[in-house]
Design an enzyme around this catalytic site. Structure first.
Site, PDB file in Angstrom:
ATOM      1  N   THR A   1      -2.244 -20.976  12.584  1.00 32.93           N
ATOM      2  CA  THR A   1      -2.978 -20.790  11.332  1.00 32.93           C
ATOM      3  C   THR A   1      -3.140 -19.296  11.074  1.00 32.93           C
ATOM      4  O   THR A   1      -3.520 -18.545  11.963  1.00 32.93           O
ATOM      5  CB  THR A   1      -4.350 -21.494  11.406  1.00 32.93           C
ATOM      6  OG1 THR A   1      -4.103 -22.881  11.613  1.00 32.93           O
ATOM      7  CG2 THR A   1      -5.139 -21.296  10.122  1.00 32.93           C
TER       8      THR A   1
ATOM      9  N   SER B   1       2.375  -2.640  11.739  1.00 32.68           N
ATOM     10  CA  SER B   1       1.032  -3.021  12.169  1.00 32.68           C
ATOM     11  C   SER B   1       0.010  -2.492  11.170  1.00 32.68           C
ATOM     12  O   SER B   1       0.147  -1.375  10.674  1.00 32.68           O
ATOM     13  CB  SER B   1       0.759  -2.452  13.566  1.00 32.68           C
ATOM     14  OG  SER B   1      -0.530  -2.816  13.985  1.00 32.68           O
ATOM     15  N   ALA B   2      -1.029  -3.297  10.886  1.00 28.31           N
ATOM     16  CA  ALA B   2      -1.999  -2.914   9.853  1.00 28.31           C
ATOM     17  C   ALA B   2      -2.979  -1.839  10.311  1.00 28.31           C
ATOM     18  O   ALA B   2      -3.385  -0.992   9.525  1.00 28.31           O
ATOM     19  CB  ALA B   2      -2.778  -4.144   9.400  1.00 28.31           C
ATOM     20  N   HIS B   3      -3.358  -1.862  11.609  1.00 24.90           N
ATOM     21  CA  HIS B   3      -4.468  -0.981  11.999  1.00 24.90           C
ATOM     22  C   HIS B   3      -4.072   0.492  12.108  1.00 24.90           C
ATOM     23  O   HIS B   3      -4.916   1.346  12.346  1.00 24.90           O
ATOM     24  CB  HIS B   3      -5.140  -1.475  13.294  1.00 24.90           C
ATOM     25  CG  HIS B   3      -4.400  -1.202  14.563  1.00 24.90           C
ATOM     26  ND1 HIS B   3      -4.674  -0.116  15.360  1.00 24.90           N
ATOM     27  CD2 HIS B   3      -3.406  -1.879  15.188  1.00 24.90           C
ATOM     28  CE1 HIS B   3      -3.899  -0.160  16.431  1.00 24.90           C
ATOM     29  NE2 HIS B   3      -3.115  -1.208  16.350  1.00 24.90           N
TER      30      HIS B   3
ATOM     31  N   CYS C   1      -2.339   3.746  24.823  1.00 23.72           N
ATOM     32  CA  CYS C   1      -1.999   2.629  25.687  1.00 23.72           C
ATOM     33  C   CYS C   1      -1.749   3.069  27.119  1.00 23.72           C
ATOM     34  O   CYS C   1      -1.915   2.308  28.051  1.00 23.72           O
ATOM     35  CB  CYS C   1      -0.769   1.919  25.154  1.00 23.72           C
ATOM     36  SG  CYS C   1      -0.727   1.912  23.381  1.00 23.72           S
TER      37      CYS C   1
ATOM     38  N   GLY D   1       1.572  -5.285  16.046  1.00 21.86           N
ATOM     39  CA  GLY D   1       2.853  -4.586  16.109  1.00 21.86           C
ATOM     40  C   GLY D   1       3.605  -4.909  17.404  1.00 21.86           C
ATOM     41  O   GLY D   1       4.828  -5.066  17.400  1.00 21.86           O
TER      42      GLY D   1
HETATM   43  C1  LIG Z   1       0.452   1.124  17.891  1.00 23.91           C
HETATM   44  C2  LIG Z   1       1.915   0.945  18.100  1.00 23.91           C
HETATM   45  C3  LIG Z   1       2.470  -0.294  18.442  1.00 23.91           C
HETATM   46  C4  LIG Z   1       1.626  -1.488  18.732  1.00 23.91           C
HETATM   47  O1  LIG Z   1       1.004  -2.008  17.609  1.00 23.91           O
HETATM   48  P1  LIG Z   1      -0.256  -2.985  17.851  1.00 23.91           P
HETATM   49  O2  LIG Z   1      -0.541  -3.563  16.514  1.00 23.91           O
HETATM   50  O3  LIG Z   1      -1.361  -2.105  18.369  1.00 23.91           O
HETATM   51  O4  LIG Z   1       0.175  -3.991  18.857  1.00 23.91           O
HETATM   52  C5  LIG Z   1       3.833  -0.395  18.562  1.00 23.91           C
HETATM   53  N1  LIG Z   1       4.627   0.662  18.349  1.00 23.91           N
HETATM   54  C6  LIG Z   1       4.138   1.866  18.018  1.00 23.91           C
HETATM   55  C7  LIG Z   1       5.076   2.980  17.783  1.00 23.91           C
HETATM   56  C8  LIG Z   1       2.763   2.056  17.893  1.00 23.91           C
HETATM   57  O5  LIG Z   1       2.283   3.254  17.583  1.00 23.91           O
END
Ligand SMILES: *Cc1c(COP(=O)(O)O)cnc(C)c1O
Length: 389
Positions: free
Chosen positions: A237, A199-201, A325, A71
């Site tokens: 890739t 973002s997938a996670h 973070c 993300g």
């Molecule tokens: C987690 C998050 C991101 C970052 O995504 P990552 O895949 O961990 O780099 C960015 N923006 C928001 C609002 C998030 O919660």
């Protein structure tokens, strides 16, 4: 000991259906999607299927989805790609004070390189006033970036209204929808956004895979230079297993959106109700109505959020202070500060985020633990409710 995970906004476990979908792409189906023999073509098919699944979750067409490493990368690409593409047109960007650091630090980098950035104030509930956005626009503004759902306090922004203002002035609009994805219904066409980060996670998919939606016809500067992957715009890739997992997670999120929202908001409300009723001097931060279904951001007066976090951890409960973070720094949360929460209250704040695997028993266990911990810490606190700050 019971393990209770209440930090779904930091990351989520990979769902079993997602993992099962991914596994063959590490072993038998290990082909490179760019290769022309059958093994490669099978990989390419899986890649495009996943692109379609992510697109379907947000009402986009598959060719508007560009996979990225995360993300944060999607946010960086949107900002740097636009800044570079439109630098002749203008050097002004508008964002908010409560964005994720992936946005704030990307903007700070541009400020060192001749760009000007306006960081909009937010109201006490975390919302941006549309009039404030309108007033900040200049003839040099090339990009407006406002997050859809805030990761700390969960406030949902009126993106359609904000994007319409950008459009009226002919300015590109990007939204960081990492926390919104799978938690609110998203239709990029209806919202009228030009770019959107995912973002997938955060949606029960794997870490290390994200995507940027780029509206058809829009060209920003390519992000990674190398091979022709992602239509030549983002080389490298492909993380095929990750992409397949993202696709499956997106499909599940789409199918389960309503049950997910009702499950999470019920438990979230139950947590907020019990904590505020049973523990004195506790407050909810952010909007009570326009809120991420799983987010409860709570302030416990007269004590430190970090102490609560550590003592909850002893009881097997995982929560966060601020966002994952920034939790290692002692800086008070930039989000709560922007909401106008007094600094001593910011330090007493804990974020609880529930998800699909959270149960009512988990919440009961957490509330009982909190009651004990808060009483203990307040008894030790040099500044308790009688003495005041
Ligand atoms: C987690 C998050 C991101 C970052 O995504 P990552 O895949 O961990 O780099 C960015 N923006 C928001 C609002 C998030 O919660």
């Amino acid at each position: 000991m019971r393990q209770v995970y209440l930090d779904y906004s930091a990351t989520t476990p990979v769902k079993d259906e997602v993992l099962q979908e991914m596994l063959p792409y590490f072993t038998e189906q290990f082909g490179n999607p760019s290769s022309l023999y059958t093994l490669g073509l099978t990989a390419k098919e899986a890649l495009e299927k996943a692109r379609g699944q992510v697109a379907a979750l947000i009402g986009a067409s598959p060719d508007e989805i560009y996979f990225t490493g995360c993300g944060s990368e999607a946010d960086n690409w949107a900002v740097f790609g636009t800044a570079d593409k439109l630098k002749e047109k203008g050097n002004h960007i508008i964002t908010t004070k409560i964005e994720h650091h992936a946005m704030l630090h990307a903007c700070a980098f541009l400020e060192k390189n001749g760009f000007e950035v306006t960081y909009l104030d937010v109201q006490a509930d975390g919302s941006v006033r549309p009039e404030a956005l309108e007033a900040a626009i200049t003839d040099k503004t090339i990009l407006i970036s406002i997050m859809m759902v805030n990761n700390e306090v969960g406030t949902i922004a009126p993106i359609r209204e904000l994007a319409a203002i950008a459009k009226k002035h002919g300015i590109l609009f990007h939204t960081d929808a990492v926390q919104a994805l799978g938690n609110v219904a998203i239709d990029v066409k209806d919202l009228g956004v030009d770019m959107m980060s995912m973002s997938a996670h955060k949606i029960y998919g794997p870490k290390g895979i994200g995507a940027l939606y780029i509206r058809k016809g829009l060209r920003i500067t390519n992000h990674m230079h190398g091979g022709g992957q992602e239509k030549g715009r983002r080389a490298g890739t492909e993380n095929l297993a990750g992409i397949v997992g993202f696709g499956k997670a997106a499909q599940l999120a789409s199918q389960q959106l309503e049950t997910h929202i009702s499950h999470c908001s019920e438990l979230r409300d139950y947590l907020i109700e019990r904590v505020t009723a049973e523990i004195p001097d506790t407050y909810v931060n952010g909007s009570l109505e326009k809120r991420h279904p799983g987010n409860a951001n709570l302030t416990f007066r007269y004590i430190e959020g970090e102490s609560i976090l550590l003592m909850l951890d002893f009881k097997g409960i995982s929560v966060s202070t601020g966002s994952a973070c920034s939790s290692k720094s002692l800086e008070p949360s930039h989000v709560l500060t922007a909401l106008g929460v007094p600094v001593e209250m910011v330090h007493g704040t804990v974020r609880f985020t529930v998800g699909d695997f959270t149960t009512k028993e988990d919440i009961d266990y957490t509330v009982e633990a909190l009651k004990e911990i808060v009483t203990k810490l307040r008894a030790l606190s040099p500044v308790n409710s009688e003495k005041g700050w």
